[in-house]
Design a protein around this motif. Structure first.
Motif, PDB file in Angstrom:
ATOM      1  N   HIS A 228       0.812  -1.215   0.000  1.00 16.30           N
ATOM      2  CA  HIS A 228       0.000   0.000   0.000  1.00 16.30           C
ATOM      3  C   HIS A 228       0.846   1.267   0.000  1.00 16.30           C
ATOM      4  CE1 HIS A 228      -3.438  -2.430   0.262  1.00 16.30           C
ATOM      5  NE2 HIS A 228      -3.549  -2.539   1.593  1.00 16.30           N
ATOM      6  N   MET A 229       2.099   1.135   0.405  1.00 12.49           N
ATOM      7  CA  MET A 229       3.003   2.295   0.438  1.00 12.49           C
ATOM      8  C   MET A 229       4.038   2.225  -0.686  1.00 12.49           C
ATOM      9  SD  MET A 229       2.289   4.208   3.232  1.00 12.49           S
ATOM     10  CE  MET A 229       3.805   4.930   3.862  1.00 12.49           C
ATOM     11  N   ASP A 230       3.916   1.189  -1.525  1.00 15.81           N
ATOM     12  CA  ASP A 230       4.870   0.976  -2.620  1.00 15.81           C
ATOM     13  C   ASP A 230       6.298   0.913  -2.084  1.00 15.81           C
ATOM     14  OD1 ASP A 230       5.621   0.539  -5.242  1.00 15.81           O
ATOM     15  OD2 ASP A 230       5.822   2.669  -5.705  1.00 15.81           O
ATOM     16  N   MET A 231       6.470   0.146  -0.997  1.00 13.47           N
ATOM     17  CA  MET A 231       7.762   0.007  -0.335  1.00 13.47           C
ATOM     18  C   MET A 231       8.105  -1.463  -0.199  1.00 13.47           C
ATOM     19  SD  MET A 231       7.178   2.885   2.653  1.00 13.47           S
ATOM     20  CE  MET A 231       8.293   2.008   3.743  1.00 13.47           C
ATOM     21  N   PRO A 232       9.120  -1.943  -0.906  1.00 16.18           N
ATOM     22  CA  PRO A 232       9.519  -3.349  -0.778  1.00 16.18           C
ATOM     23  C   PRO A 232      10.206  -3.598   0.567  1.00 16.18           C
ATOM     24  CG  PRO A 232      11.041  -2.189  -2.209  1.00 16.18           C
ATOM     25  CD  PRO A 232       9.916  -1.233  -1.928  1.00 16.18           C
ATOM     26  N   VAL A 233       9.986  -4.772   1.118  1.00 12.10           N
ATOM     27  CA  VAL A 233      10.573  -5.117   2.417  1.00 12.10           C
ATOM     28  C   VAL A 233      12.093  -5.086   2.355  1.00 12.10           C
ATOM     29  CG1 VAL A 233      10.776  -6.948   4.144  1.00 12.10           C
ATOM     30  CG2 VAL A 233       8.563  -6.504   3.065  1.00 12.10           C
ATOM     31  N   GLY A 234      12.649  -5.324   1.193  1.00 10.63           N
ATOM     32  CA  GLY A 234      14.099  -5.386   1.040  1.00 10.63           C
ATOM     33  C   GLY A 234      14.826  -4.096   1.391  1.00 10.63           C
ATOM     34  N   ILE A 235      14.118  -2.960   1.391  1.00  8.39           N
ATOM     35  CA  ILE A 235      14.802  -1.700   1.685  1.00  8.39           C
ATOM     36  C   ILE A 235      15.278  -1.640   3.133  1.00  8.39           C
ATOM     37  CG2 ILE A 235      13.480  -0.461  -0.057  1.00  8.39           C
ATOM     38  CD1 ILE A 235      11.815   0.769   2.168  1.00  8.39           C
ATOM     39  N   MET A 236      14.771  -2.542   3.989  1.00  8.26           N
ATOM     40  CA  MET A 236      15.194  -2.566   5.395  1.00  8.26           C
ATOM     41  C   MET A 236      16.429  -3.426   5.610  1.00  8.26           C
ATOM     42  SD  MET A 236      11.622  -2.582   7.561  1.00  8.26           S
ATOM     43  CE  MET A 236      10.960  -4.064   6.797  1.00  8.26           C
ATOM     44  N   HIS A 237      16.935  -4.037   4.556  1.00  6.51           N
ATOM     45  CA  HIS A 237      18.193  -4.797   4.598  1.00  6.51           C
ATOM     46  C   HIS A 237      18.203  -5.845   5.714  1.00  6.51           C
ATOM     47  CE1 HIS A 237      19.964  -2.006   1.685  1.00  6.51           C
ATOM     48  NE2 HIS A 237      19.435  -1.029   2.394  1.00  6.51           N
ATOM     49  N   GLY A 238      17.068  -6.507   5.900  1.00  5.50           N
ATOM     50  CA  GLY A 238      16.985  -7.616   6.838  1.00  5.50           C
ATOM     51  C   GLY A 238      16.800  -7.222   8.292  1.00  5.50           C
ATOM     52  N   THR A 239      16.671  -5.936   8.594  1.00  9.18           N
ATOM     53  CA  THR A 239      16.487  -5.511   9.990  1.00  9.18           C
ATOM     54  C   THR A 239      15.171  -6.041  10.545  1.00  9.18           C
ATOM     55  OG1 THR A 239      17.733  -3.484   9.517  1.00  9.18           O
ATOM     56  CG2 THR A 239      16.426  -3.526  11.550  1.00  9.18           C
ATOM     57  N   PHE A 240      14.105  -5.997   9.736  1.00 12.16           N
ATOM     58  CA  PHE A 240      12.798  -6.552  10.107  1.00 12.16           C
ATOM     59  C   PHE A 240      12.328  -7.480   8.992  1.00 12.16           C
ATOM     60  CE2 PHE A 240      12.904  -2.505  12.445  1.00 12.16           C
ATOM     61  CZ  PHE A 240      12.544  -2.929  13.719  1.00 12.16           C
ATOM     62  N   ARG A 241      11.551  -8.489   9.384  1.00  8.58           N
ATOM     63  CA  ARG A 241      11.041  -9.452   8.408  1.00  8.58           C
ATOM     64  C   ARG A 241      10.003  -8.816   7.504  1.00  8.58           C
ATOM     65  NH1 ARG A 241       8.537 -14.655  11.060  1.00  8.58           N
ATOM     66  NH2 ARG A 241       7.114 -13.036  11.810  1.00  8.58           N
ATOM     67  N   ASP A 242       9.215  -7.896   8.049  1.00 12.95           N
ATOM     68  CA  ASP A 242       8.226  -7.152   7.278  1.00 12.95           C
ATOM     69  C   ASP A 242       7.990  -5.823   7.987  1.00 12.95           C
ATOM     70  OD1 ASP A 242       6.432  -7.673   9.435  1.00 12.95           O
ATOM     71  OD2 ASP A 242       5.815  -9.553   8.495  1.00 12.95           O
ATOM     72  N   PHE A 243       6.972  -5.096   7.549  1.00  9.88           N
ATOM     73  CA  PHE A 243       6.713  -3.765   8.084  1.00  9.88           C
ATOM     74  C   PHE A 243       5.726  -3.750   9.254  1.00  9.88           C
ATOM     75  CE2 PHE A 243       8.082  -2.629   3.721  1.00  9.88           C
ATOM     76  CZ  PHE A 243       9.095  -1.732   4.046  1.00  9.88           C
ATOM     77  N   LEU A 244       5.366  -4.904   9.799  1.00 14.74           N
ATOM     78  CA  LEU A 244       4.371  -4.938  10.869  1.00 14.74           C
ATOM     79  C   LEU A 244       4.845  -4.172  12.108  1.00 14.74           C
ATOM     80  CD1 LEU A 244       1.679  -5.896  11.965  1.00 14.74           C
ATOM     81  CD2 LEU A 244       2.803  -8.023  12.708  1.00 14.74           C
ATOM     82  N   ILE A 245       6.038  -4.481  12.597  1.00 17.31           N
ATOM     83  CA  ILE A 245       6.554  -3.810  13.796  1.00 17.31           C
ATOM     84  C   ILE A 245       6.833  -2.331  13.537  1.00 17.31           C
ATOM     85  CG2 ILE A 245       8.466  -3.719  15.441  1.00 17.31           C
ATOM     86  CD1 ILE A 245       8.623  -6.740  15.310  1.00 17.31           C
ATOM     87  N   PRO A 246       7.539  -1.979  12.430  1.00 15.74           N
ATOM     88  CA  PRO A 246       7.722  -0.549  12.152  1.00 15.74           C
ATOM     89  C   PRO A 246       6.392   0.183  11.993  1.00 15.74           C
ATOM     90  CG  PRO A 246       9.245  -1.839  10.844  1.00 15.74           C
ATOM     91  CD  PRO A 246       8.294  -2.811  11.476  1.00 15.74           C
TER      92      PRO A 246
END
Length: 355
Positions: free
Chosen positions: A41-59
């Motif tokens: 929904h934000m056009d943001m791939p999970v990969g931009i976090m470089h493995g810090t989080f598995r997905d965007f749920l916690i952020p």
């Protein structure tokens, strides 16, 4: 002398706009990330976090919480509640930490950071008079000035602590900037610990702007100190040694040059506003600043090529310490003038008449 007066209406209005803007953006963004942790929904791939989080749920949950906190802060400031200043500090502080950590995780600076981050810096500036108006005491008057001395002491402390977490780091041959270099093991620790420094300097600046009587130069020093604090809130990071420089390395050098300009301007105007003895101390400090700056610059070209820099860390630390010590002495001079004023023998911060 009445130290604090109610802050101008426009400062509260700007603070309300900032808190409302940030609250709305954080709530909407947080909800979209929680609903769709894959970031679609934000056009943001999970990969931009470089493995810090598995997905965007916690952020997303954290961002949503920050949005709610800033909404409460907005309400407190709007209704002029007694805790409005503390709520504003909590809201802006949470967002400040969020942006810094986000930049570290993403490993890049995006234009959206300016869109959402710059208003937070503006919010800090207009929140300071609100804090002062809620604490109309002589202790607060001295406290704002003491923030300048505390900022220098804090910078020295983190310069002593952070290198301990960097294996093989040498304070003699490695620069302080390399503690926050891209890929450095101490980057996150340094960035988080250095955050109070620009805030404390901005507090000193506001103290000068609100307290100065009879000397326009000191008011200018206050304004420039606030600008210096805002400018130092974020530094483009350099790369670690041996890595080909990029735009961020160039910007790092630009930031250093502008910071040097701020330092010299503050020192010159501050010296012109105080006594002859302090002017002599300032002249000596500026001369030493130039000398050790040149010594640092002479070895700086060897950093990108991982060449020898046997004393660059020592020279740069001395250079930084000169300004830090100057700030402490400057604050002590201002506090002395306040004490003289309270004794009834002089006007505070007035231009000295003796030569």
């Amino acid at each position: 002398m009445e130290f604090c007066v109610p802050p101008p209406v426009w400062t509260r209005l700007v603070l309300l706009i900032v808190l409302g803007y940030e609250a709305a953006g954080a709530i909407v963004g947080g909800i979209l990330l929680v609903v769709a942790p894959d970031g679609r929904h934000m056009d943001m791939p999970v990969g931009i976090m470089h493995g810090t989080f598995r997905d965007f749920l916690i952020p997303g949950a954290i961002l949503l919480g920050l949005g709610i906190l800033n909404a409460f802060s907005f309400t407190a400031v709007l209704r002029r509640r007694r805790n409005d200043w503390s709520m504003a500090v909590l809201g802006l502080g949470g967002l400040s930490i969020w942006f810094v950590v986000e930049i570290i995780i993403l490993r890049e600076l995006h234009w959206l950071h300016a869109m959402w981050g710059l208003p937070v810096l503006l919010g800090w500036v207009v929140a300071i008079p609100l804090i002062a108006s809620r604490n109309n005491t002589a202790a607060m008057q001295r406290g704002l000035l003491l923030c300048g001395a505390i900022s220098s002491l804090w910078y020295v402390v983190i310069n002593a602590i952070v290198p301990m977490f960097y294996p093989g780091y040498s304070v003699i041959s490695v620069t302080p900037s390399e503690l926050s270099a891209i890929g450095a093991p101490t980057r996150l620790l340094w960035v988080l610990l250095v955050l109070p420094y620009p805030l404390l300097m901005s507090a000193l600046g506001w103290g000068l702007v609100r307290q100065t009587v009879g000397d326009r130069r000191l008011r200018i020093v206050g304004i420039l100190t606030i600008a210096y604090g805002i400018f130092n809130f974020y530094w483009p990071p350099m790369h670690m040694r041996g890595i080909e420089p990029s735009l961020t390395d160039t910007l790092h050098i630009v930031w250093a040059a502008i910071t040097m300009f701020f330092m010299w301007t503050l020192m010159i105007l501050g010296a012109l506003s105080l006594g002859r003895g302090f002017r002599i101390v300032t002249i000596a400090a500026i001369v030493a600043h130039v000398v050790f700056g040149l010594l640092t610059s002479s070895q700086a070209p060897n950093i990108p090529i991982d060449g020898p820099t046997p004393t660059i860390g020592l020279w740069e630390r001395i250079n930084i310490a000169i300004f830090m010590v100057w700030v402490v002495v400057f604050v002590l001079q201002l506090l002395r003038r306040l004490d003289v004023y309270r004794s009834g023998s002089a006007q505070p911060f007035s231009t000295p008449t003796h030569k």
